[in-house]
Write a protein that holds these residues in place. Structure first.
Motif, PDB file in Angstrom:
ATOM      1  N   LYS B  94       0.828  -1.211   0.000  1.00  0.00           N
ATOM      2  CA  LYS B  94       0.000   0.000   0.000  1.00  0.00           C
ATOM      3  C   LYS B  94       0.856   1.253   0.000  1.00  0.00           C
ATOM      4  O   LYS B  94       0.492   2.260  -0.600  1.00  0.00           O
ATOM      5  N   ILE B  95       1.975   1.196   0.675  1.00  0.00           N
ATOM      6  CA  ILE B  95       2.860   2.364   0.661  1.00  0.00           C
ATOM      7  C   ILE B  95       3.487   2.516  -0.714  1.00  0.00           C
ATOM      8  O   ILE B  95       3.510   3.604  -1.277  1.00  0.00           O
ATOM      9  N   LEU B  96       3.934   1.399  -1.285  1.00  0.00           N
ATOM     10  CA  LEU B  96       4.568   1.471  -2.596  1.00  0.00           C
ATOM     11  C   LEU B  96       3.599   1.973  -3.665  1.00  0.00           C
ATOM     12  O   LEU B  96       3.994   2.658  -4.589  1.00  0.00           O
ATOM     13  N   ARG B  98       1.278   4.072  -3.147  1.00  0.00           N
ATOM     14  CA  ARG B  98       0.856   5.416  -2.745  1.00  0.00           C
ATOM     15  C   ARG B  98      -0.568   5.485  -2.215  1.00  0.00           C
ATOM     16  O   ARG B  98      -1.208   6.525  -2.256  1.00  0.00           O
TER      17      ARG B  98
END
Lengths: 304, 434
Positions: B94-96, B98
């Motif tokens: 989810k961070i990758l 964005r």
């Protein structure tokens, strides 16, 4: 990492053999993800995702009246019935005056037009993030697209209502002046007036669901507070300029006055100081809405 | 030496979780309740004004879903991310992609990322198959021209030509999933981030999806894939990262990471305690879980077939003895959910070797995500031979697409229940018997 060199050997061929258009190509400026970092090219990103905006707007439109019997007629029926009731209550029962020779139903409908647009856009926009929670938590895109796309639904209802108004003006044989050419500017103003608070509330709604109860109340309340069923001149005569200035802090006062001026001509003059105040408030809310939205946007996925 | 396409430095993600404090007594007077509610209201109002998150409960705990994660991915690598439930895999993705921002650390991406955390994101049931292809494609980041170009290919891949103009709410769940995956499979990003989406559809379709994934990887694109399917990771990945409790445990070759993962899974499993009952003619020595293909797995997907393997050592059981073996499956609270003995199935086993295994194939565990204790017991000719009182280990169950709808997780928003069940709903009346 000791396995590193080994991996390099293994993947090297895969990279070199992949020629053609699918190869990495020239290196672009990297995208950096960091806490609290606001993206430099947010607005350009927004432009790049314009097709998603179109698709979402189209989706909202095409499912709006699915499984209803009379379908799009709802968009005609609602403002029309409200107009009838307001004409009876404010025009006949309360006997409020209409400026010049404007028929009262036209006065009400010209006010109803931007109000409906405002009310639909505001309520749709403020629920938009919650109702698209599955998208927010699974895919990245500039979140601004979601509330903005819902406003299009309001715009379509607005155009339908505008057609009714045109028919009514034909019926009353009432020709608009040259001011009607400025109508698009006022439509844009209505759009901004609803988008500003809409963005702010939808962002807050993600974190604090209390706000979803605020909006219906606000809209119900605003219908009577804004000069929809009556002319704002009535208010100014009764309370004087000072208090009317205060009244104009409701951005819809300026918008509705502007619409009447455009559509009904010179008799519905705009009181410019009040109008300026309305525009000022609209601009302020738009700024606040976008700012707050941008600030909270990065955490939407965690709270929704 | 190719250039890095993803650089992750000291990445961390913190969540705040609320608890009800333990000393909150169960029985309280009306006055206490009112006081507490008033205090909660005051605190929440203050939170709203300070823009803080509202947290249910009165004890706030920090929880790091990811901590100090650093790695680098180069062009054309296919990286598998493995780890058990709650290891932070999905948070990382989810961070990758964005969707959420990190609490600390930094990620640098040299390329367009498309993420596939779920198939059929944004599908609208009222819209037709054709419309949903455009909708879903746009959501995944394809342009309209791109979708138009691949439209026929997508339709053929999904095999839904006849139903293109039917609303997807009338689709069977299989068709729905196939269509959803078909759209996703035609994404052509520079970096593809995939979360366990291959756990849907029938075997035949899965094979096609796998082929498609390899295709993507073969074209020099970079793929990050989270999977519990060890065979898949082994098959398509060039490298693997093993996460546990939000940290990177192994970042190396697929074999290194998988080996460590299985070792850790087994180290946690198996016999620990010597507290046991029974006369000891047969003893349990080990326990693990296998999938249908005989591979050891750390997890079982809800509803997927699995095999429980109990290895034993024979200390005095003769070939003519009638052996009955069974196990109980317990909640962490100790409550027993299921019980299954060979005798329930009308089977009698016999044991002649010194070392061997009892294998129990289950068509599927209809259970939600969780860790379930396994407590086996052996009887020989009706006499208890072995019963390890603390069990022999556990099964980790994960709700992957239990209902076959393409949604990764079971929807618990209507409430939680300890069992999952499939059924078909319809509306209508049955003609009354006259």
């Amino acid at each position: 990492m000791n396995g590193d060199s080994l991996i390099q050997d293994r993947i090297a061929p895969a990279v070199t053999t992949s020629g053609g258009p699918s190869s990495p190509g020239p290196r672009r400026a990297p995208l950096i993800i960091e806490p609290g970092r606001t993206e430099k090219n947010y607005w350009r990103d927004l432009w790049r995702y314009r097709e998603l905006f179109q698709v979402l707007a189209w989706r909202d439109l095409s499912v709006r009246y699915k499984q209803t019997v009379i379908g799009i007629a709802w968009a005609v029926l609602r403002p029309f019935l409200t107009m009838v009731i307001f004409t009876v209550i404010f025009g006949k029962v309360a006997n409020l005056p209409a400026p010049g020779n404007v028929p009262y139903p036209l006065l009400v409908f010209a006010g109803m037009l931007p109000w409906q647009f405002f009310a639909t856009s505001l309520s749709e926009a403020s629920n938009s993030l919650i109702s698209n929670a599955n998208l927010i938590s699974k895919v990245y895109f500039p979140r601004l697209i979601v509330p903005a796309a819902t406003v299009v639904v309001g715009l379509v209802d607005f155009l339908i209502s505008a057609a009714i108004l045109a028919a009514m003006m034909l019926w009353y044989q009432f020709a608009p002046g040259w001011g009607v050419l400025l109508l698009p500017c006022f439509i844009l103003l209505t759009f901004f007036a609803s988008l500003g608070p809409g963005l702010w509330i939808t962002a807050l709604n993600v974190k604090y669901r209390d706000f979803r109860y605020v909006i219906p109340f606000l809209i119900q309340f605003g219908l009577y507070v804004s000069p929809v069923g009556f002319s704002s001149a009535v208010v100014r005569e009764k309370f004087g300029d000072g208090l009317f200035m205060l009244y104009s802090l409701n951005p819809m006062v300026g918008v509705i006055d502007g619409f009447r001026w455009c559509l009904l001509g010179g008799e519905c003059a705009i009181w410019w100081p009040g109008f300026a105040a309305s525009i000022g408030v609209t601009a302020f809310f738009l700024w606040l809405g976008i700012r707050q939205f941008r600030k909270l946007e990065r955490t939407f996925a965690d709270f929704i | 030496m190719s250039a890095p396409v993803i650089t992750v430095e000291n990445l961390g993600k913190r969540y705040l979780v609320g608890h009800q404090s333990a000393q909150r007594e169960r029985y309280s007077t009306l006055r206490d309740v009112l006081m507490r509610n008033a205090r909660d209201l005051w605190r929440k109002t203050a939170d709203v004004f300070c823009g803080r998150q509202i947290i249910q409960g009165d004890e706030v705990e920090e929880f790091w879903a990811l901590r100090d994660v650093s790695f680098e991915v180069r062009w054309g690598e296919v990286v598998g991310i493995i780890g058990r439930n709650g290891a932070g895999k999905t948070t990382l993705l989810k961070i990758l992609s964005r969707i959420t921002e990190p609490t600390v650390g930094r990620v640098t991406l040299w390329g367009r990322v498309a993420s596939l955390l779920e198939v059929g994101t944004g599908f609208h049931p009222e819209l037709t198959g054709r419309e949903n292809i455009y909708l879903n494609g746009a959501i995944l980041g394809m342009t309209r021209a791109e979708i138009r170009r691949k439209f026929d290919e997508i339709v053929a891949f999904a095999g839904v030509e006849k139903f293109l103009d039917t609303p997807v709410k009338r689709y069977s769940s299989g068709m729905y999933v196939r269509l959803a995956f078909a759209v996703a499979a035609h994404l052509e990003p520079e970096i593809l981030v995939v979360d366990e989406v291959l756990a849907v559809g029938d075997a035949e379709f899965q094979k096609r999806c796998l082929g498609k994934m390899q295709d993507v990887a073969g074209h020099g694109r970079t793929v990050l894939v989270v999977s519990h399917n060890m065979a898949l990771v082994r098959h398509i990945c060039t490298r693997a990262i093993y996460l546990d409790l939000g940290r990177v445990v192994v970042d190396g070759t697929v074999e290194q990471a998988l080996g460590e993962y299985l070792r850790m899974a087994e180290a946690r499993n198996g016999l620990k305690s010597e507290r046991r009952q029974g006369d000891g003619r047969l003893r349990f020595t080990d326990f693990w879980v296998e999938n249908d293909r005989g591979e050891r797995v750390g997890y079982v997907a809800s509803g997927e077939p699995c095999v429980l393997v109990f290895s034993y050592r024979n200390f005095g059981c003769r070939a003519q003895d009638k052996v009955d073996v069974g196990f109980g499956l317990h909640l962490p609270s100790g409550e027993r959910l299921l019980l299954l003995y060979a005798s329930h199935m009308g089977q009698t086993l016999s044991v002649a070797r010194e070392h061997g295994q009892f294998r129990c194939r289950l068509p599927g565990l209809p259970l939600p995500t969780g860790r379930y204790g396994i407590f086996p017991r052996i009887e020989i000719n009706g006499v208890e031979a072995d019963f390890p009182l603390d069990g022999v280990g556990w099964i980790d169950v994960e709700e992957l697409d239990f209902y076959g709808t393409g949604r990764r997780m079971v929807d618990h928003s209507h409430g939680f229940a300890p069992y999952l069940i499939k059924g078909e709903w319809s509306e209508g009346t049955i003609a009354q018997p006259t």
